[in-house]
Design a protein around this motif. Structure first.
Motif, short mmCIF file in Angstrom:
data_model
loop_
_atom_site.label_atom_id
_atom_site.label_comp_id
_atom_site.label_asym_id
_atom_site.label_seq_id
_atom_site.Cartn_x
_atom_site.Cartn_y
_atom_site.Cartn_z
N ALA A 157 43.36 18.60 17.59
CA ALA A 157 42.11 17.82 17.65
C ALA A 157 42.39 16.40 18.14
CB ALA A 157 41.44 17.80 16.29
N ARG A 158 43.48 15.81 17.67
CA ARG A 158 43.83 14.45 18.13
C ARG A 158 44.07 14.44 19.63
NH1 ARG A 158 46.77 13.85 13.10
NH2 ARG A 158 48.67 14.60 14.12
N ARG A 159 44.75 15.48 20.15
CA ARG A 159 45.01 15.52 21.58
C ARG A 159 43.73 15.73 22.38
NH1 ARG A 159 49.29 15.32 25.36
NH2 ARG A 159 50.41 14.51 23.55
N LEU B 132 44.82 19.73 13.29
CA LEU B 132 44.52 18.30 13.40
C LEU B 132 45.29 17.68 14.55
CD1 LEU B 132 43.09 15.81 12.28
CD2 LEU B 132 45.00 15.49 10.70
N PHE B 133 46.52 18.12 14.77
CA PHE B 133 47.30 17.64 15.90
C PHE B 133 46.60 17.99 17.21
CE2 PHE B 133 50.50 18.59 19.19
CZ PHE B 133 51.10 17.35 19.31
N VAL C 42 40.80 14.56 21.54
CA VAL C 42 40.15 13.24 21.57
C VAL C 42 40.82 12.35 22.61
CG1 VAL C 42 39.69 11.14 20.25
CG2 VAL C 42 39.35 13.38 19.18
N ARG C 43 42.13 12.40 22.64
CA ARG C 43 42.86 11.59 23.62
C ARG C 43 42.50 12.00 25.04
NH1 ARG C 43 49.44 11.12 24.58
NH2 ARG C 43 49.26 10.22 26.65
N LYS D 244 36.70 18.27 15.40
CA LYS D 244 37.56 17.95 14.25
C LYS D 244 36.76 18.04 12.96
CE LYS D 244 39.53 14.80 11.29
NZ LYS D 244 38.90 14.10 10.16
N ASP E 184 37.34 20.67 9.85
CA ASP E 184 37.51 20.21 8.47
C ASP E 184 36.54 20.91 7.53
OD1 ASP E 184 39.59 18.54 9.07
OD2 ASP E 184 38.39 16.72 9.18
N HIS F 146 46.75 19.66 27.60
CA HIS F 146 46.16 18.41 28.10
C HIS F 146 46.03 18.45 29.63
CE1 HIS F 146 45.87 13.79 27.49
NE2 HIS F 146 45.23 14.15 28.56
N LEU G 217 35.45 14.79 18.71
CA LEU G 217 35.40 14.36 17.31
C LEU G 217 34.60 15.35 16.46
CD1 LEU G 217 34.83 10.53 17.83
CD2 LEU G 217 36.87 11.61 16.84
#
Length: 434
Positions: free
Chosen positions: A284-286, A281-282, A288-289, A310, A314, A255, A307
């Motif tokens: 990908a979430r970071r 997925l973890f 996005v954040r 992600k 998938d 990050h 997004l």
């Protein structure tokens, strides 16, 4: 006792790994931890004062935690009592404490070394407190996990936490030189292969010596090249615990590298996490954040890129989908940065907490009933689409509040355009006397 094999009742002539044969016999022989054992280090100061307090040794595997504990006991004349939290329970602790009390009556102190101390539950950790408090034992705990998360506050208040470093290249080279001196012959590796062996060890001195022992056992006719070494020795996966501190350290590095617009560093930390088995997925979430926290409206496409990564992962899975995460990482690192939206929302939340439950101004409240009309709901509201420039200039803050300015766009990326729009609305507002 000079080594763990003697502690286990083994004869000195019993087969022993090279790492144990080369275990340091004095604190001065310990490599890579001069910040603790050097002249101004905390352990050196304790020894100079003649008093050893309870400590927690926190560091990666193979950095000398067990060795340091044993040598500290030798240096200050304490009985060395080793135990592992993996194989011990309350009954074992009681026996150790009783033996330490009996030993104390004869004038002999006890250094209780607890390997993997973080494995003890909270109740078990609490059992240490009285014997540490009255001096029955000096506890030296070893852990690879962050003590702040794994150990009781009460236990931590009675022990000093000392951080051991992973062994650097120079420290690992010193261990290899000791192995060569012990064997009486050079390690059969080219310089490049020798560097690769140190890299394989990943800061773990014990593992480096185990690798060296394997190479000696293979006894090649010619020194191994790097390719020969890799083919002959199974390389372990990099240390990475997805459920604990390493998990958060690496994602924080990813990050912050994105925030710092360091594309190459961000890709490196992304690769480290994927190679270590992190849940994509973890990651990908970071991403996005990071897109909404550190880029925001400076590049409105950033969050869509994150997004989309992600969604692609998938759809494709690994390893093909890994490239989508890499592409999003590159895009985010190279995007113009702004935390203006992040700061604006934080400021608005603070204002919301400070102002409590003040109501919106009456003129922007709907009046679905006659009573609400009589109370002035909606009175004086101007429909912005009917106003010149579709802008009435009315004040939408609560009547108890003065106008606030939360959002200040930066002069980068798309927010440069947003700043122009804000200036335009502000100009119209001033013309209307608002």
């Amino acid at each position: 006792m000079s080594n763990l094999f003697e502690a286990a009742g083994m004869d000195e002539g019993a087969p022993r790994p090279l790492a144990d044969k080369l275990r340091p016999q004095t604190l001065e022989e310990v490599v890579g931890q001069s910040h603790l054992l050097g002249e101004k280090g905390p352990l050196a100061r304790m020894l100079a004062s003649g008093h050893l307090s309870s400590i927690i040794l926190w560091g990666p595997p193979g950095t000398g935690k067990t060795t340091i504990a044993r040598l500290l006991a030798n240096r200050v004349g304490l009985h060395f009592e080793p135990m592992s939290a993996i194989f011990s329970g309350v009954a074992d602790l009681k026996k150790v404490f009783d033996a330490a009390r009996a030993r104390r009556q004869t004038g002999q102190g006890t250094l209780l070394f607890v390997d993997e101390i973080h494995r003890f539950n909270r109740t078990q950790q609490d059992s240490f407190l009285p014997v540490m408090e009255d001096g029955t034992v000096t506890v030296v705990g070893a852990t690879t996990e962050n003590p702040s998360f794994e150990l009781n506050a009460a236990l931590l208040s009675r022990a000093q936490v000392l951080v051991l470093n992973r062994l650097d290249d120079a420290a690992l080279e010193e261990l290899l030189a000791r192995a060569e001196a012990h064997k009486g012959r050079p390690l059969p590796l080219t310089d490049e292969a020798r560097a690769s062996l140190r890299a394989m060890a990943d800061g773990d001195g014990r593992y480096a010596l185990n690798l060296a022992e394997e190479v000696y056992a293979l006894a090649p006719d010619e020194p191994f090249e790097t390719a020969d070494l890799i083919a002959a020795i199974q390389r372990r996966a990099p240390l990475y615990d997805k459920g604990r501190e390493g998990h958060y350290n690496l994602v924080s590095a990813l990050h912050k590298s994105i925030r710092g617009s360091d594309c190459d560093a961000a890709l490196y930390w992304l690769a480290r996490m994927l190679v270590g088995g992190e849940d994509p997925l973890f990651i990908a979430r970071r991403l996005v954040r990071a897109a909404i926290e550190d880029i925001g409206l400076a590049d409105p496409q950033a969050v869509h890129q994150a997004l989309a990564a992600k969604e692609v992962f998938d759809f494709l899975g690994s390893p093909e989908g890994d490239l989508a995460l890499a592409q999003a990482t590159i895009y985010l690192a190279m995007a113009p940065k702004s935390n203006a939206g992040y700061k604006a929302f934080g400021a608005s939340k603070r204002a919301a907490k400070e102002t409590g439950s003040v109501s919106p101004p009456a003129h922007i409240l709907n009046a679905p009933t006659r009573l609400m009309e009589d109370l002035g709901y909606g009175a004086g509201y101007e429909y912005d689409h009917d106003a010149p420039n579709a802008f009435s200039g009315q004040d939408y803050f609560p009547e108890e509040m003065t106008r606030q300015k939360f959002y200040s766009p930066v002069d980068r990326g798309f927010e440069r355009e947003i700043a122009k729009r804000l200036a335009y609305w502000q100009k119209l507002r001033q013309e209307k006397g608002q």
